[in-house]
Design an enzyme around this catalytic site. Structure first.
Site, mmCIF file in Angstrom:
data_model
loop_
_atom_site.group_PDB
_atom_site.id
_atom_site.type_symbol
_atom_site.label_atom_id
_atom_site.label_comp_id
_atom_site.label_asym_id
_atom_site.label_seq_id
_atom_site.Cartn_x
_atom_site.Cartn_y
_atom_site.Cartn_z
ATOM 1 N N GLY A 1 0.572 -1.385 0.123
ATOM 2 C CA GLY A 1 0.763 0.190 0.126
ATOM 3 C C GLY A 1 0.793 0.981 0.153
ATOM 4 O O GLY A 1 1.527 1.576 -0.447
ATOM 5 N N GLY A 2 0.547 2.650 0.841
ATOM 6 C CA GLY A 2 1.351 3.518 1.384
ATOM 7 C C GLY A 2 2.547 3.153 1.394
ATOM 8 O O GLY A 2 3.099 3.862 1.067
ATOM 9 N N GLY B 1 22.784 11.189 -31.791
ATOM 10 C CA GLY B 1 22.548 12.155 -30.438
ATOM 11 C C GLY B 1 22.893 11.583 -29.202
ATOM 12 O O GLY B 1 23.172 12.565 -28.054
ATOM 13 N N ALA B 2 23.234 9.864 -29.760
ATOM 14 C CA ALA B 2 23.988 9.514 -28.147
ATOM 15 C C ALA B 2 25.037 10.251 -27.486
ATOM 16 O O ALA B 2 25.461 10.344 -26.397
ATOM 17 C CB ALA B 2 23.947 8.284 -27.593
HETATM 18 C C1 HXC Z 1 -2.997 -3.835 11.946
HETATM 19 C C2 HXC Z 1 -2.015 -5.939 11.575
HETATM 20 C C3 HXC Z 1 -1.725 -5.205 10.240
HETATM 21 C C4 HXC Z 1 -2.540 -3.752 9.877
HETATM 22 C C5 HXC Z 1 -0.774 -6.607 10.737
HETATM 23 N N1 HXC Z 1 -1.105 -6.837 11.446
HETATM 24 N N2 HXC Z 1 -1.083 -5.704 9.093
HETATM 25 N N3 HXC Z 1 -2.561 -5.068 11.766
HETATM 26 N N4 HXC Z 1 -2.775 -2.791 10.742
HETATM 27 N N5 HXC Z 1 -2.377 -3.199 8.888
HETATM 28 C C6 HXC Z 1 -1.092 -8.052 12.698
HETATM 29 C C7 HXC Z 1 -2.123 -8.971 12.144
HETATM 30 O O1 HXC Z 1 -2.834 -8.795 13.206
HETATM 31 C C8 HXC Z 1 -1.375 -9.323 13.417
HETATM 32 O O2 HXC Z 1 -1.521 -9.570 14.367
HETATM 33 C C9 HXC Z 1 0.294 -8.706 13.213
HETATM 34 O O3 HXC Z 1 -0.250 -7.946 12.962
HETATM 35 C C10 HXC Z 1 1.189 -10.377 12.472
HETATM 36 O O4 HXC Z 1 0.358 -10.199 11.057
HETATM 37 P P1 HXC Z 1 0.086 -11.949 9.872
HETATM 38 O O5 HXC Z 1 -0.763 -11.598 9.119
HETATM 39 O O6 HXC Z 1 0.020 -12.474 11.664
HETATM 40 O O7 HXC Z 1 1.477 -11.844 9.333
HETATM 41 P P2 HXC Z 1 2.101 -12.896 8.246
HETATM 42 O O8 HXC Z 1 1.425 -14.198 7.889
HETATM 43 O O9 HXC Z 1 3.647 -12.850 8.269
HETATM 44 O O10 HXC Z 1 1.130 -11.335 7.240
HETATM 45 C C11 HXC Z 1 1.680 -10.030 7.301
HETATM 46 C C12 HXC Z 1 0.614 -8.984 6.372
HETATM 47 C C13 HXC Z 1 -1.235 -9.343 6.772
HETATM 48 C C14 HXC Z 1 0.886 -9.809 4.360
HETATM 49 C C15 HXC Z 1 1.284 -7.982 6.291
HETATM 50 O O11 HXC Z 1 -0.795 -9.430 7.533
HETATM 51 C C16 HXC Z 1 -1.448 -8.376 5.753
HETATM 52 O O12 HXC Z 1 -1.618 -8.541 4.615
HETATM 53 N N6 HXC Z 1 -2.063 -7.264 6.400
HETATM 54 C C17 HXC Z 1 -2.461 -6.749 5.738
HETATM 55 C C18 HXC Z 1 -1.408 -5.496 5.365
HETATM 56 C C19 HXC Z 1 -2.339 -4.348 4.616
HETATM 57 O O13 HXC Z 1 -3.635 -4.252 3.849
HETATM 58 N N7 HXC Z 1 -2.172 -2.943 5.112
HETATM 59 C C20 HXC Z 1 -2.723 -1.944 4.475
HETATM 60 C C21 HXC Z 1 -2.525 -1.343 3.497
HETATM 61 S S1 HXC Z 1 -3.327 -0.039 2.783
HETATM 62 P P3 HXC Z 1 -1.040 -10.558 16.083
HETATM 63 O O14 HXC Z 1 -1.987 -9.791 16.776
HETATM 64 O O15 HXC Z 1 -2.118 -11.882 15.308
HETATM 65 O O16 HXC Z 1 0.376 -10.716 15.972
HETATM 66 C C22 HXC Z 1 -2.077 1.454 3.181
HETATM 67 C C23 HXC Z 1 -2.511 2.992 3.390
HETATM 68 C C24 HXC Z 1 -1.318 3.204 3.550
HETATM 69 O O17 HXC Z 1 -0.792 1.114 3.696
HETATM 70 C C25 HXC Z 1 -2.010 4.611 2.332
HETATM 71 C C26 HXC Z 1 -0.713 5.878 2.389
HETATM 72 C C27 HXC Z 1 -0.917 6.362 1.091
#
Ligand code: HXC
Length: 517
Positions: free
Chosen positions: A173-174, A407-408
């Site tokens: 994402g961001g 040109g290069a």
């Molecule tokens: C809150 C989060 C989190 C998030 C992970 N966790 N991502 N908590 N917000 N974005 C937490 C999980 O709940 C979990 O908590 C712990 O972190 C570890 O995550 P797992 O999923 O168990 O780990 P893994 O299997 O290694 O997967 C990692 C991951 C996955 C691929 C990053 O967690 C995931 O897809 N997370 C969401 C990613 C996402 O969509 N983020 C938002 C992107 S949009 P516990 O308590 O179980 O340990 C964005 C917008 C920004 O960023 C824009 C700015 C311009």
């Protein structure tokens, strides 16, 4: 029996112990099981022993959404502070995946911003070690705002202090845009990835089936997108690469890069005299010219697997930092295309921003023709490289090893666009195009009318080559400063860069230029 009250010192010690635990033993074990280090272990590898000073260890988030008030971890998922690399000050943030997946929200972002502000005020690099699930979903818009606060600072700091991004876990994402705004990205193979939208979204929108690794792993970004500048097999090697790159850069744009002590020696490099093949169509590896010229073992290649027709990297010459841009005849004959132009333009601007003198090795048959290149914008992309060299005010030297066509010739740091010195090897061919192509165009009618077209073409080709396939017309005009034996190159360059070390060139007053993006 009631617990004995803590003394103030005990209370502090207990808080420290709690903070050092991050998300707890089980999550640290899970992190290690994935071949990843913890945020603190990474900082220990990065900084000089004992030099780390932490800021904001006891920071907590302020959210009560979705039960977050019951999930408090001291430090809020990022370790921030300052320390030294090779004795020089740096600022660092290291995201802790064991705490809420290293996700970024209000307090976490504030800590990073504080570090960036201090780095800017004090003129020292910022090193980000990224390992985060992106915006903390429970905190909503404050997470997005936190990212934007960082992006804004990345841009303010761009060209002022070096900014290095290590990608040591997910970066989705961001979260990818802060690294993209920094000077260099380093990825760990097999355990890190970067993408704007992950495989699930890709499948929904485009019906493509792709794994995280294929979509945004280190190899994909090294070879296909060019987003990452460096990759390494494990995190320790990534961090070592980051330290190496820092060693070529100054702490900020007001300073010169650090120089290593150097004892003058015999600088002749006779092996270079045999580098260029007799046949001008035969390839050779331009890295042999680079490594035969610079200080032994000092060449540090950037984006090695991307646009291999141009080679870019840092090196040292008599202990001083230089940036090298070199056409690579061993890949696509060293032709300039869109990717090569972008890669080199970016590197030239990075060097210029940080006072790293530029050395160009030129052997280029021209720009790549074709609809693919034209329709994807070789005109505006090629112009980026022309723009980047023309605006660079650092000392700039070109060595033409063989072809400098069309040109290069102009684009590759020619005297006309501000090179301070241009050396040519005796094998240099400086012309509008190669002799065969030129003969085919200008003698088209004579060749067609001839009883033996092949023999006429060969004769005309030889005539054109005799007139233009050498460096002496350019030398007669002063476009080439000197024609030198390859073996002399190192000696000439050491003296020339020393002569140019106080160069003070200024661009005309302007708000900023308008690079053809
Ligand atoms: C809150 C989060 C989190 C998030 C992970 N966790 N991502 N908590 N917000 N974005 C937490 C999980 O709940 C979990 O908590 C712990 O972190 C570890 O995550 P797992 O999923 O168990 O780990 P893994 O299997 O290694 O997967 C990692 C991951 C996955 C691929 C990053 O967690 C995931 O897809 N997370 C969401 C990613 C996402 O969509 N983020 C938002 C992107 S949009 P516990 O308590 O179980 O340990 C964005 C917008 C920004 O960023 C824009 C700015 C311009």
């Amino acid at each position: 029996m009631a617990d004995t009250p803590q003394t103030p010192m005990e209370r502090l010690e207990n808080l420290r112990v709690e903070a050092l635990k991050g998300g707890g033993e089980a999550r640290i074990e899970a992190q290690h099981a994935k071949g990843k280090l913890t945020a603190r272990e990474r900082i220990t590898l990065l900084l000089d022993p004992g030099s780390f000073e932490e800021i904001g260890m006891l920071v907590k988030h302020r959210s009560t959404n979705f039960g977050l008030d019951k999930q408090q971890f001291l430090g809020d998922g990022v370790v921030t502070g300052y320390g030294r690399v090779d004795g020089r000050p740096v600022y660092v943030f290291s995201q802790d995946f064991t705490v809420l997946g290293g996700s970024l929200a209000e307090a976490h972002a504030e800590k990073i911003c504080r570090i960036m502000d201090l780095a800017m005020q004090n003129g020292a690099p910022v090193i980000g070690l990224n390992d985060s699930g992106g915006a903390r979903i429970q905190e909503g818009v404050v997470s997005l705002g936190g990212y934007a606060d960082i992006f804004y600072r990345n841009v303010q700091a761009s060209g002022v202090i070096p900014q290095l991004s290590g990608i040591l876990g997910p970066c989705a994402g961001g979260a990818v845009y802060s690294p993209a705004l920094t000077d260099f990205i380093f990825m760990a193979e097999g355990s890190s990835y970067m993408f704007v939208t992950g495989p699930n979204v890709v499948k929904t929108v485009t019906h493509e089936e792709v794994t995280s690794e294929e979509l945004g792993g280190a190899k994909a970004h090294a070879a296909k997108s060019g987003v990452t500048h460096f990759t390494a097999a494990n995190e320790a090697l990534v961090i070592a690469q980051m330290k190496r790159v820092l060693s070529y850069l100054p702490s900020n744009c007001e300073e010169l890069p650090p120089a290593l002590p150097y004892a003058a020696a015999d600088e002749a490099r006779p092996a270079l005299d045999g580098l260029i093949p007799q046949n001008a169509q035969q390839p050779y590896d331009i890295r042999d010219a680079i490594e035969g010229t610079v200080d032994a073992g000092s060449f540090c290649e950037v984006q090695r697997d991307y646009a291999e027709n141009i080679v870019c990297g840092f090196a040292r010459l008599a202990g001083r930092s230089i940036g090298i841009v070199a056409n690579q005849p061993a890949f696509l004959a060293g032709v300039l295309d869109i990717k090569a132009s972008n890669k080199a333009a970016r590197f030239v601007r990075t060097c210029d921003a940080f006072n790293v003198p530029l050395l160009v090795f030129e052997d280029v048959p021209g720009f790549l023709p074709g609809t693919d290149q034209e329709w994807n914008g070789i005109i505006s992309n090629g112009a980026k490289l022309l723009y980047a060299f023309s605006e660079a005010t650092v000392p700039r030297i070109t060595v033409i090893t063989r072809k400098a066509y069309g040109g290069a010739y102009d684009v590759m740091n020619s005297a006309h666009i501000g090179a301070d010195l241009v050396y040519a090897w005796p094998t240099a061919e400086i012309a509008v195009m190669g002799a065969k192509g030129a003969a085919e165009i200008i003698f088209r009618k004579e060749i067609a009318a001839s009883t033996d077209p092949a023999a006429t073409l060969a004769a005309k080709e030889a005539e054109y080559a005799e007139l233009f396939a050498h460096p002496y017309n350019a030398a007669a005009r002063g476009y080439v400063s000197e024609v030198i034996a390859p073996a002399q190159t190192r000696q000439k360059l050491i003296r020339a860069f020393e002569m140019l070390q106080n160069k003070a060139a200024k661009l005309p007053k302007k708000k900023h230029g308008n690079l053809p993006l």
